[in-house]
Design an enzyme around this catalytic site. Structure first.
Site, mmCIF file in Angstrom:
data_model
loop_
_atom_site.group_PDB
_atom_site.id
_atom_site.type_symbol
_atom_site.label_atom_id
_atom_site.label_comp_id
_atom_site.label_asym_id
_atom_site.label_seq_id
_atom_site.Cartn_x
_atom_site.Cartn_y
_atom_site.Cartn_z
ATOM 1 C CG LEU A 65 -1.851 -1.204 1.383
ATOM 2 C CD1 LEU A 65 -2.617 -1.115 2.692
ATOM 3 C CD2 LEU A 65 -2.808 -1.303 0.211
ATOM 4 N NE ARG A 66 5.050 0.750 -3.475
ATOM 5 C CZ ARG A 66 6.017 -0.166 -3.607
ATOM 6 N NH1 ARG A 66 6.714 -0.549 -2.568
ATOM 7 N NH2 ARG A 66 6.278 -0.682 -4.793
ATOM 8 C CG ASP A 307 4.866 -9.379 -5.856
ATOM 9 O OD1 ASP A 307 4.985 -8.723 -4.801
ATOM 10 O OD2 ASP A 307 5.834 -9.703 -6.553
ATOM 11 C CG HIS A 311 7.113 1.337 -8.399
ATOM 12 N ND1 HIS A 311 7.879 1.605 -7.290
ATOM 13 C CD2 HIS A 311 7.286 0.020 -8.663
ATOM 14 C CE1 HIS A 311 8.491 0.488 -6.909
ATOM 15 N NE2 HIS A 311 8.132 -0.479 -7.713
#
Lengths: 431, 324
Positions: A65-66, A307, A311
């Site tokens: 989820l960053r 996965d 970005h």
């Protein structure tokens, strides 16, 4: 709205072996009935699912989820929203956030953000070692108390095998599942592509299969020693499938998943130096893909994961080796699954099981099926709708997918989590 | 494959960028060699300037150190009457792709016509070619372990000068194939130009895992590998290969894979010895061989200028034709 009816869909529930046309009735966040309308049921809302498939909501074993730490790439809100659009009701988050998930505070932060966002259920995975530095054990008990359902080494290297042994022993003491990414960092040697014909031709540092299989073999031996329950995340090699088949015969407490893109793409599909194909573990050979497909069909590989690694644009902008690996994968999962079904790699039942009941079983969660009384986590999709992977039909912040621009068949129309509609397609049939 | 061909060539099959030998056909490689021949013939008599690139600005954009390659590009551009701007950028200053792109954008704003790019990462020249404004040509002067197409073409030029024809030739490429962009480009060029056989000779530690997929035969023994060979290409051995546990010592490497007079005798009597330079004397090649009668190493350097003039003028011509 406390009562919801999903009418006349094709209900597929792998656990119960269900594949029939019928209706699903939901009351107070739970499934009240499947098939016949219960007496006295007054639908507050009704969804017409004719020509659509109604199945348990998807469960992902590896979604980045960053947040915290890399909100320029994505946020909990943006990616849980994308997940809902992709049919997911439950997400398992790897610990490599910044800071890493090695304290209850980070677990709570992620869960709070997820709750605020209001989409699917988010389960943070705890770091196996403090700071994922590979040296000291993390406070696994505290992490479990805070809500972690598993621990993981994620991608950073572990110091040595003794640390892995101790971490597995400690995790086993607390009955924690280890999600293990099998990768010997010395052997992968900062590679960025499968050590095969493609890397040879384009002069790219290669990652050999043995980087995965040696790490896998070591961990399997430690499973025998420690009794720790291990799930191998995102395996990529034919040899790994063979080793897991043997491990099953030996009755080891292990399971595995592979990423959806590994079931579709190989090194032969990589457009030279196109960083959208830069992913770790790398896209392998056709023989590896075939073995992974057979492994899923035979149940040697239990589950399919996304996965998902969103970005920002800059991360993928550069010479191939310096770009960041990873694919934004939540929203292409369903159509890619349907491609496997169309190619007769899997039946629709098997495919849905690999996204629902199987991961639920691995994680020990009470979801992934449509039994009466279960939480009403449901995905409804139109298997025939076509759409194009482009900005107009994309929710994730990460637009890094090698499938960008492709036409996909199969679109989620509704995602329901604990009886609440967390996604519904506003306009049907487009592309 | 299609992709890189598409990037390098115009729809009419003319050279727009020169990034890799792969995907080019024999007629284009022959055209480069023929064009280079016209420049080489002249420069052997007296150094002459051609006005072909007058008023054009060429930027030598070197993200990795190089003296020889940069110098020959520099000389080639000067002999074509271009203005040359040399920019050396330490790789550390542009560790990220976005700053690489920023560098390109800044230079574009200065109305330049051609970039000569050297970079330590495979695919860097492709990346720049994909992102430059239309009208700027990119010539790859070496990217990571991927390609060094002008070096390969000057090697082909040297071979053709001496052996006249590629058919029937057996070529041995010896040394660090794994890390060599030169070897990869040479292998493509030799296959396209139709030699009889390419043999790569090296220990397994210095070979790519799937070397055979490059259409070469693989050998780990100089005594077997050099038999019937017409052209011997030695590769430079980087000192750091000893540190990475790829080789035990320079001495042992020289014993096994270094070219000395004894090993040279195994090849055909008229075999030529080539090396892209700079030479490690006593490591991959004995001085007596490097300076011996069969060595064409210094001719290679001279031909490098003609080949680079050929590639630059062809790419610039394509650009001018597209403008009209």
């Amino acid at each position: 709205m406390t009562e919801l009816e999903i009418r006349n869909g094709r209900i597929i529930d792998p656990v119960n072996g269900t594949d029939m046309i019928g209706s699903v009735y939901i009351r107070d966040r739970r499934i009240l009935a499947v098939g016949n309308r219960p007496a006295g049921f007054q639908a507050g809302r009704s969804i017409d699912a004719e020509q659509q498939v109604v199945c348990p909501g998807f469960i992902d074993l590896g979604t980045r989820l960053r947040e915290p730490g890399q909100t320029s790439k994505a946020t909990v809100a943006s990616e849980t929203g994308a997940a809902a659009r992709g049919g997911f009701t439950t997400l398992c988050v790897p610990p490599d956030t910044r800071p890493v998930i090695d304290s209850p505070a980070v677990v709570e932060l992620i869960r709070e953000k997820a709750e605020q966002a209001g989409f699917g259920q988010v389960y943070p995975t705890g770091a196996l070692t403090r700071g994922l530095q590979g040296q000291e054990l993390s406070s696994m008990y505290a992490l479990k108390q805070a809500g972690c359902i598993a621990v993981s080494n994620a991608q950073p290297p572990l110091g040595n095998l003794l640390i892995l042994r101790r971490a597995m022993e400690y995790a086993a003491s607390h009955e924690l599942l280890l999600l293990y990414q099998a990768n010997d960092h010395c052997l992968s040697n900062r590679g960025c592509a499968h050590e095969g014909a493609f890397a040879t031709r384009y002069g790219l540092p290669g990652i050999p299969e043995v980087a995965e299989t040696i790490a896998l073999a070591q961990c399997l031996e430690l499973v025998k020693l420690t009794g720790c329950r291990v799930h191998f995340s995102q395996i990529s090699c034919a040899r790994s499938v063979a080793m897991l088949r043997q491990a099953r015969k030996d009755d080891l407490p292990v399971s595995a998943d592979t990423a959806m893109h590994q079931l579709h793409l190989t090194e032969d599909d990589i457009e030279p130096f196109n960083s959208a194909y830069h992913v770790i573990p790398p896209l392998r050979s056709q023989a590896d893909r075939q073995a992974l497909r057979e492994g899923i069909a035979a149940g040697v590989i239990d589950a399919i994961s996304t996965d998902h690694q969103p970005h920002d644009f800059d991360a993928k902008l550069g010479a191939f080796p310096e770009t960041e690996p990873g694919i934004s994968a939540l929203e292409t999962l369903l159509p890619l699954l349907l491609r496997l079904v169309a190619k007769k790699v899997l039946t629709l039942q098997q495919g849905i099981a690999a996204l629902t009941s199987r991961p639920a079983g691995i994680l020990g969660l009470d979801c992934g099926s449509l039994h009466v009384g279960a939480a009403a986590d449901i995905c409804i999709f139109d298997p025939h709708a076509t759409w194009c992977v482009n900005a107009a039909h994309w929710q994730s912040r990460g637009k890094n997918t090698p499938f960008w621009g492709e036409t996909m068949r199969g679109a989620v129309t509704h995602t329901i989590q604990a009886g609440k509609i967390i996604y519904h397609q506003s306009h049907r049939s487009d592309a | 494959m299609h992709n890189s061909r598409h990037l390098q060539l115009t729809e009419q099959g003319k050279l727009r960028h020169f990034l890799s030998i792969e995907g080019l056909d024999r007629s284009l490689l022959t055209e480069i060699l023929d064009t280079a021949e016209s420049f080489a013939g002249m420069s052997e008599q007296q150094v002459k300037k051609y006005p072909l690139l007058r008023g054009k600005t060429i930027v030598n954009l070197f993200f990795e150190n190089s003296t020889r390659t940069r110098t020959t590009f520099d000389l080639a551009a000067t002999r074509l009457s271009a203005d040359v701007l040399n920019i050396n950028i330490a790789t550390s200053a542009t560790a990220k792709g976005e700053s690489l792109l920023d560098t390109i954008r800044n230079l574009e704003a200065m109305q330049v016509d051609m970039f000569i790019v050297r970079h330590s990462l495979s695919g860097a020249a492709h990346f720049i070619a994909q992102h430059v404004v239309p009208g700027i040509s990119v010539i790859n002067a070496g990217d990571g372990q991927h390609a060094h197409p002008t070096q390969a073409m000057l090697d082909m030029f040297t071979i053709r000068r001496i052996k006249k024809d590629f058919s029937g030739l057996r070529v041995a490429i010896i040394g660090d194939i794994l890390h060599s962009r030169v070897a990869r480009s040479q292998i493509h060029a030799l296959n396209i130009l139709g030699v009889e056989e390419i043999r790569v000779i090296a220990p397994k530690t210095l070979l790519p895992a799937h070397a055979q997929s490059l259409q070469v035969s693989v050998c780990h023994d100089m005594h077997k590998g050099l038999q019937d060979i017409d052209v011997i290409i030695m590769l430079r051995l980087q000192k750091e290969r000893m540190r990475g546990a790829m080789l035990p010592s320079e001495r042992e490497y020289f014993q096994c894979f270094g070219l000395d007079e004894e090993k040279l005798h195994i090849a055909k009597p008229d075999a030529i010895v080539m090396h892209p330079g700079p030479i490690n004397r006593g490591v991959e090649i004995a001085s007596s061989v490097a300076d011996g009668a069969q060595s064409v190493i210094l001719q290679q350097v001279n031909f490098g200028i003609a080949v680079r003039m050929a590639v630059m003028s062809m790419a610039m011509q394509t650009r001018e034709e597209r403008r009209r």
